[in-house]
Design a protein around this motif. Structure first.
Motif, short mmCIF file in Angstrom:
data_model
loop_
_atom_site.label_atom_id
_atom_site.label_comp_id
_atom_site.label_asym_id
_atom_site.label_seq_id
_atom_site.Cartn_x
_atom_site.Cartn_y
_atom_site.Cartn_z
N GLY A 181 0.80 -1.22 0.00
CA GLY A 181 0.00 0.00 0.00
C GLY A 181 0.83 1.27 0.00
O GLY A 181 0.28 2.37 -0.06
N SER A 182 2.14 1.16 0.07
CA SER A 182 3.01 2.33 -0.01
C SER A 182 2.91 2.93 -1.41
O SER A 182 2.73 2.21 -2.39
N HIS A 183 3.02 4.26 -1.48
CA HIS A 183 2.96 4.96 -2.76
C HIS A 183 4.36 5.42 -3.15
O HIS A 183 5.12 5.88 -2.31
N VAL A 184 4.65 5.30 -4.45
CA VAL A 184 5.92 5.78 -4.99
C VAL A 184 5.59 6.60 -6.23
O VAL A 184 4.84 6.16 -7.09
N LYS A 202 8.11 -11.75 2.43
CA LYS A 202 9.38 -11.99 3.10
C LYS A 202 10.11 -10.70 3.44
O LYS A 202 10.76 -10.61 4.47
N SER A 203 10.08 -9.73 2.55
CA SER A 203 10.76 -8.47 2.82
C SER A 203 10.14 -7.36 1.97
O SER A 203 9.53 -7.61 0.95
N ARG A 204 10.33 -6.14 2.44
CA ARG A 204 9.89 -4.97 1.69
C ARG A 204 11.15 -4.29 1.14
O ARG A 204 11.63 -3.31 1.68
N ASN A 205 11.68 -4.86 0.06
CA ASN A 205 12.92 -4.39 -0.53
C ASN A 205 12.65 -3.91 -1.96
O ASN A 205 12.12 -4.65 -2.77
N VAL A 206 13.04 -2.65 -2.23
CA VAL A 206 12.82 -2.03 -3.53
C VAL A 206 14.16 -1.60 -4.09
O VAL A 206 15.01 -1.10 -3.35
N ASN A 218 3.49 2.22 7.49
CA ASN A 218 4.07 1.48 8.60
C ASN A 218 3.44 0.10 8.61
O ASN A 218 2.23 -0.04 8.60
N SER A 219 4.28 -0.92 8.60
CA SER A 219 3.79 -2.29 8.50
C SER A 219 4.20 -3.09 9.73
O SER A 219 4.90 -4.08 9.64
N GLY A 220 3.77 -2.63 10.90
CA GLY A 220 4.01 -3.36 12.13
C GLY A 220 5.47 -3.61 12.44
O GLY A 220 5.83 -4.68 12.91
N GLY A 221 6.32 -2.63 12.17
CA GLY A 221 7.73 -2.77 12.49
C GLY A 221 8.56 -3.45 11.42
O GLY A 221 9.77 -3.58 11.57
N GLU A 222 7.94 -3.91 10.33
CA GLU A 222 8.69 -4.55 9.26
C GLU A 222 9.43 -3.48 8.45
O GLU A 222 8.83 -2.53 7.96
N ASP A 223 10.75 -3.62 8.34
CA ASP A 223 11.56 -2.62 7.64
C ASP A 223 11.20 -2.53 6.17
O ASP A 223 10.80 -3.51 5.55
N PHE A 224 11.36 -1.35 5.63
CA PHE A 224 11.20 -1.06 4.20
C PHE A 224 12.56 -0.56 3.75
O PHE A 224 13.13 0.36 4.34
N THR A 225 13.11 -1.13 2.69
CA THR A 225 14.45 -0.78 2.23
C THR A 225 14.41 -0.37 0.76
O THR A 225 13.79 -1.04 -0.05
N THR A 234 7.28 6.54 6.48
CA THR A 234 7.78 7.89 6.32
C THR A 234 7.58 8.37 4.89
O THR A 234 7.19 7.59 4.02
N THR A 235 7.91 9.64 4.64
CA THR A 235 7.89 10.20 3.29
C THR A 235 9.27 10.76 3.00
O THR A 235 9.77 11.60 3.76
N PHE A 236 9.90 10.27 1.93
CA PHE A 236 11.24 10.71 1.59
C PHE A 236 11.48 10.60 0.09
O PHE A 236 10.80 9.86 -0.60
N LEU A 237 12.46 11.34 -0.37
CA LEU A 237 12.84 11.35 -1.78
C LEU A 237 14.22 10.71 -1.92
O LEU A 237 15.09 10.95 -1.09
#
Length: 185
Positions: A26-29, A45-49, A61-68, A81-84
């Motif tokens: 559900g994250s927007h890019v 398994k992971s939120r890796n982009v 925010n996905s319950g503490g699961e890192d987004f990379t 968060t929101t970042f560029l």
């Protein structure tokens, strides 16, 4: 256009316009023009982009699961968060600007890690091996999402880069003194 890489990964690239992509969590890019992003079809398994170019991320925010987010030069880890991120192939500099929340940025070559606060800009120069953090107005870097260009006290050289990306043109200025003049619009 979207492409399937194997049966587990998607890649998306933008043409000469910006494009919004909604990730499996559900994250927007928002991809700026001529950008490529790849990510798993599901974030089980992971939120890796992986990113080439410039994109604005609004991460849920996905319950503490890192987004990379990984680029060729840096790696950014977030919770929500929101970042560029800007790491174009045609430049030796990678940047991250934090609009809200918190991120941790790691330089791939050195492993050096820095934590950013909102309205901070991280700049890494791959050739010089240097990095710095500056306090900025994050909306100066993210305004392209709303078709706005606003800058506060940036060097003319940075304004030229933003105009070139925005309008898909080449701007030449051979006067180094002009390139260093601070500009606000």
């Amino acid at each position: 256009p979207f492409h399937l890489l194997g049966d587990k990964e998607l890649t998306c690239s933008s043409d000469e316009t910006k494009k919004e992509v909604i990730l499996p969590d559900g994250s927007h890019v928002w991809l700026n023009a001529h950008i490529s992003i790849s990510y798993p079809k599901s974030f089980e398994k992971s939120r890796n982009v992986k990113l080439t170019g410039e994109a604005l991320f609004d991460v849920v925010n996905s319950g503490g699961e890192d987004f990379t987010v990984e680029t060729s030069k840096i790696k950014i880890e977030v919770l929500g968060t929101t970042f560029l991120v800007n790491d174009r192939i045609d430049t030796d500099v990678a940047q991250t600007v934090l609009e809200s929340g918190a991120v941790s940025v790691m330089v791939n070559n050195t492993g050096k890690t820095l934590n950013l606060k909102p309205d901070e800009l991280f700049v890494y120069n791959n050739i010089e091996g240097t990095s710095r953090v500056e306090t900025v107005n994050a909306s100066s870097y993210t305004g392209w999402i709303e078709d706005e260009l606003t800058f506060t006290n940036i060097p003319m050289s940075e304004l030229i880069i933003q105009l070139e990306k925005r309008y898909n043109v080449d701007i030449v200025c051979n006067n180094r003194r002009i390139l260093e003049i601070p500009v606000s619009i």
